[in-house]
Write a protein that holds these residues in place. Structure first.
Motif, PDB file in Angstrom:
ATOM      1  N   GLU A 191       1.192  -1.157   0.430  1.00  0.00           N
ATOM      2  CA  GLU A 191       0.141  -0.240   0.394  1.00  0.00           C
ATOM      3  C   GLU A 191       0.880   1.274   0.243  1.00  0.00           C
ATOM      4  OE1 GLU A 191      -3.813   1.472   2.547  1.00  0.00           O
ATOM      5  OE2 GLU A 191      -3.005  -0.112   3.193  1.00  0.00           O
TER       6      GLU A 191
ATOM      7  N   THR B   6      -7.289  -1.310  -6.660  1.00  0.00           N
ATOM      8  CA  THR B   6      -7.217  -3.051  -6.602  1.00  0.00           C
ATOM      9  C   THR B   6      -6.090  -3.802  -6.013  1.00  0.00           C
ATOM     10  OG1 THR B   6      -8.674  -2.787  -8.286  1.00  0.00           O
ATOM     11  CG2 THR B   6      -8.641  -5.003  -7.658  1.00  0.00           C
ATOM     12  N   LEU B   7      -5.604  -3.303  -6.169  1.00  0.00           N
ATOM     13  CA  LEU B   7      -3.889  -4.345  -5.553  1.00  0.00           C
ATOM     14  C   LEU B   7      -4.343  -3.584  -4.725  1.00  0.00           C
ATOM     15  CD1 LEU B   7      -2.203  -3.729  -8.388  1.00  0.00           C
ATOM     16  CD2 LEU B   7      -2.631  -5.680  -7.660  1.00  0.00           C
TER      17      LEU B   7
ATOM     18  N   ALA C  42      -6.568  -3.385  -2.231  1.00  0.00           N
ATOM     19  CA  ALA C  42      -7.477  -3.552  -1.498  1.00  0.00           C
ATOM     20  C   ALA C  42      -7.859  -5.497  -1.059  1.00  0.00           C
ATOM     21  CB  ALA C  42      -8.925  -3.688  -1.556  1.00  0.00           C
ATOM     22  N   ARG C  43      -6.387  -5.776  -2.040  1.00  0.00           N
ATOM     23  CA  ARG C  43      -6.218  -7.277  -1.866  1.00  0.00           C
ATOM     24  C   ARG C  43      -4.685  -7.225  -0.919  1.00  0.00           C
ATOM     25  NH1 ARG C  43      -9.922  -5.655  -5.583  1.00  0.00           N
ATOM     26  NH2 ARG C  43     -11.311  -7.622  -6.178  1.00  0.00           N
ATOM     27  N   LEU C  44      -4.341  -6.985  -1.628  1.00  0.00           N
ATOM     28  CA  LEU C  44      -2.289  -7.140  -1.006  1.00  0.00           C
ATOM     29  C   LEU C  44      -2.117  -6.178  -0.801  1.00  0.00           C
ATOM     30  CD1 LEU C  44      -1.383  -9.026  -4.445  1.00  0.00           C
ATOM     31  CD2 LEU C  44      -2.692  -9.959  -2.417  1.00  0.00           C
TER      32      LEU C  44
ATOM     33  N   TYR D 255      -2.994 -14.365  -6.473  1.00  0.00           N
ATOM     34  CA  TYR D 255      -3.795 -13.321  -6.314  1.00  0.00           C
ATOM     35  C   TYR D 255      -4.480 -12.925  -7.866  1.00  0.00           C
ATOM     36  CZ  TYR D 255      -4.829  -8.459  -7.795  1.00  0.00           C
ATOM     37  OH  TYR D 255      -5.612  -6.884  -8.029  1.00  0.00           O
TER      38      TYR D 255
ATOM     39  N   ALA E  16      -7.293 -15.557  -8.560  1.00  0.00           N
ATOM     40  CA  ALA E  16      -8.793 -14.881  -7.452  1.00  0.00           C
ATOM     41  C   ALA E  16      -9.397 -14.252  -8.527  1.00  0.00           C
ATOM     42  CB  ALA E  16      -8.310 -14.986  -6.198  1.00  0.00           C
ATOM     43  N   ARG E  17      -8.252 -13.011  -9.023  1.00  0.00           N
ATOM     44  CA  ARG E  17      -9.227 -12.159  -9.683  1.00  0.00           C
ATOM     45  C   ARG E  17      -9.973 -12.776 -10.756  1.00  0.00           C
ATOM     46  NH1 ARG E  17     -10.871  -7.576  -9.978  1.00  0.00           N
ATOM     47  NH2 ARG E  17      -9.965  -6.476 -11.064  1.00  0.00           N
TER      48      ARG E  17
ATOM     49  N   GLU F 193     -13.509 -14.223 -10.518  1.00  0.00           N
ATOM     50  CA  GLU F 193     -14.523 -13.162  -9.708  1.00  0.00           C
ATOM     51  C   GLU F 193     -14.942 -12.231 -10.854  1.00  0.00           C
ATOM     52  OE1 GLU F 193     -12.176 -10.077  -7.989  1.00  0.00           O
ATOM     53  OE2 GLU F 193     -11.509 -10.661  -6.218  1.00  0.00           O
TER      54      GLU F 193
ATOM     55  N   GLU G  28      -2.835  -4.771 -14.105  1.00  0.00           N
ATOM     56  CA  GLU G  28      -2.865  -5.294 -12.718  1.00  0.00           C
ATOM     57  C   GLU G  28      -1.471  -5.137 -12.292  1.00  0.00           C
ATOM     58  OE1 GLU G  28      -7.530  -5.282 -11.896  1.00  0.00           O
ATOM     59  OE2 GLU G  28      -6.082  -6.848 -10.866  1.00  0.00           O
TER      60      GLU G  28
END
Length: 358
Positions: free
Chosen positions: A62, A90-91, A93-95, A111, A114-115, A118, A134
């Motif tokens: 982040e 997006t990144l 939020a998940r990593l 990741y 999973a993406r 979705e 991404e």
């Protein structure tokens, strides 16, 4: 040999002092962990492959992405910077909570999977291209972190696994009936700029951002050219204008309500700060598509249509590339979709010529 010290809080601090290397230390919960780390680190120093990882262990994804968006994204085209901001969200939020050191190829591959599984708000699966963008951002982030920020990382983890395939290029073409209805609708719109923009896109193959951002000094009606300085791939290019496109630009530049001090070819109303920005037609375009029942038509499809027509008109790949700005013939062919019925007509003409010569 490493020095192990028990701290007042009960943890164990390992300190390594080795000639030729900076003093390195790290704190662990148990003595066993401290000993294991010390042995691995001293071994890496002996083999000459040791990397100081403390910076990568402290920096979360982040924090790194926020720095990237602040320092790197502004150097790119506005559309690219906006796309990267969406991918970063997006990144994060998940990593986002992972440190850069902890982000392994396996974690990022999970990741990716999973993406791809979705569903979007529309109920469709996330596109391959969205995930590719991404991962491209994440990969460049690691490259910048290693090469420019000097963050201690052994390698770029995104380079060690398979990326989603680009997917099939769009082949949406306008039928004669669709084009007739579309042009009738945009020409009848209360703001004539919408009609000019759509028709110029069909005539020139320019992208929507290239058209909407045009300034008057970029359009040379006498020489029938438009000079583009801000393009998707970062290169400048000069677009030749057909007689129809020249006439459209002449109408646009002669717009009677154009403010004297406005340099934009297609301008909107003044904002709260009093400044005029390019005419924002995206919402109007979306409403118009729904009204006409052309739900699957993207504005970018007009570029596809224009490029295909240039090829159908007999221009070479090199000539079309010079107009459209495509850097590779492979990408140009993805955007060029010839109608099978037009090719049948060409084959018939070849047969007639053969018959006449025979």
């Amino acid at each position: 040999m490493a020095t192990l010290v028990k701290t007042p809080s009960g943890t164990w601090k390992a300190v390594i002092r080795k000639t030729g290397w900076p003093t390195t230390s790290k704190t662990f919960r148990t003595k066993r962990d401290a000993e294991d780390w010390s042995r691995r680190t001293e071994d890496e120093m002996v083999r000459g492959v040791f990397i100081e990882r403390s910076s990568s262990e402290r920096m979360t994804l982040e924090k790194a992405l926020n720095r990237y968006l602040l320092e790197v994204s502004p150097t790119k085209a506005p559309k690219t910077a906006k796309s990267e901001a969406g991918s970063a969200k997006t990144l994060i939020a998940r990593l986002g909570k992972y440190s850069l050191a902890a982000l392994s190829s396996d974690i990022i591959a999970d990741y990716r999977d999973a993406r791809l599984s979705e569903k979007t708000r529309r109920g469709t699966l996330t596109s391959n291209n969205s995930v590719r963008l991404e991962l491209a951002l994440l990969s460049h982030l690691f490259t910048v972190a290693i090469q420019e920020w000097r963050i201690g990382l052994p390698s770029n983890p995104v380079s060690n696994f398979r990326k989603p395939s680009p997917g099939q290029g769009r082949d949406r073409r306008l039928s004669a009936e669709e084009e007739h209805r579309l042009l009738a609708a945009v020409n009848g719109h209360s703001n004539p700029m919408l009609g000019w923009i759509v028709r110029i896109a069909l005539e020139t193959g320019m992208r929507s951002s290239e058209i909407s951002g045009l300034r008057r000094h970029q359009v040379d009606l006498d020489r029938r050219i438009v000079r583009l300085s801000l393009t998707k791939n970062g290169d400048t290019r000069t677009v030749p204008l057909s007689l129809s496109a020249t006439a459209l630009f002449r109408q646009a530049l002669a717009h009677p309500i154009r403010p004297i001090d406005c340099n934009l070819v297609f301008f909107g109303e003044p904002g709260r700060d009093g400044k005029r920005r390019p005419y924002a037609f995206t919402k109007r375009w979306g409403t118009l598509k729904k009204t006409l029942g052309l739900h699957d038509l993207h504005f970018h499809d007009l570029r596809h249509e224009a490029v295909s027509r240039l090829v159908e008109g007999g221009l070479s790949d090199q000539e079309v590339s010079a107009i459209s700005g495509h850097k590779s013939m492979q990408m140009l062919r993805r955007y060029t979709h010839l109608r099978a019925e037009d090719l049948v007509g060409r084959l018939d003409r070849i047969e007639r010529v053969k018959a006449q010569l025979g």
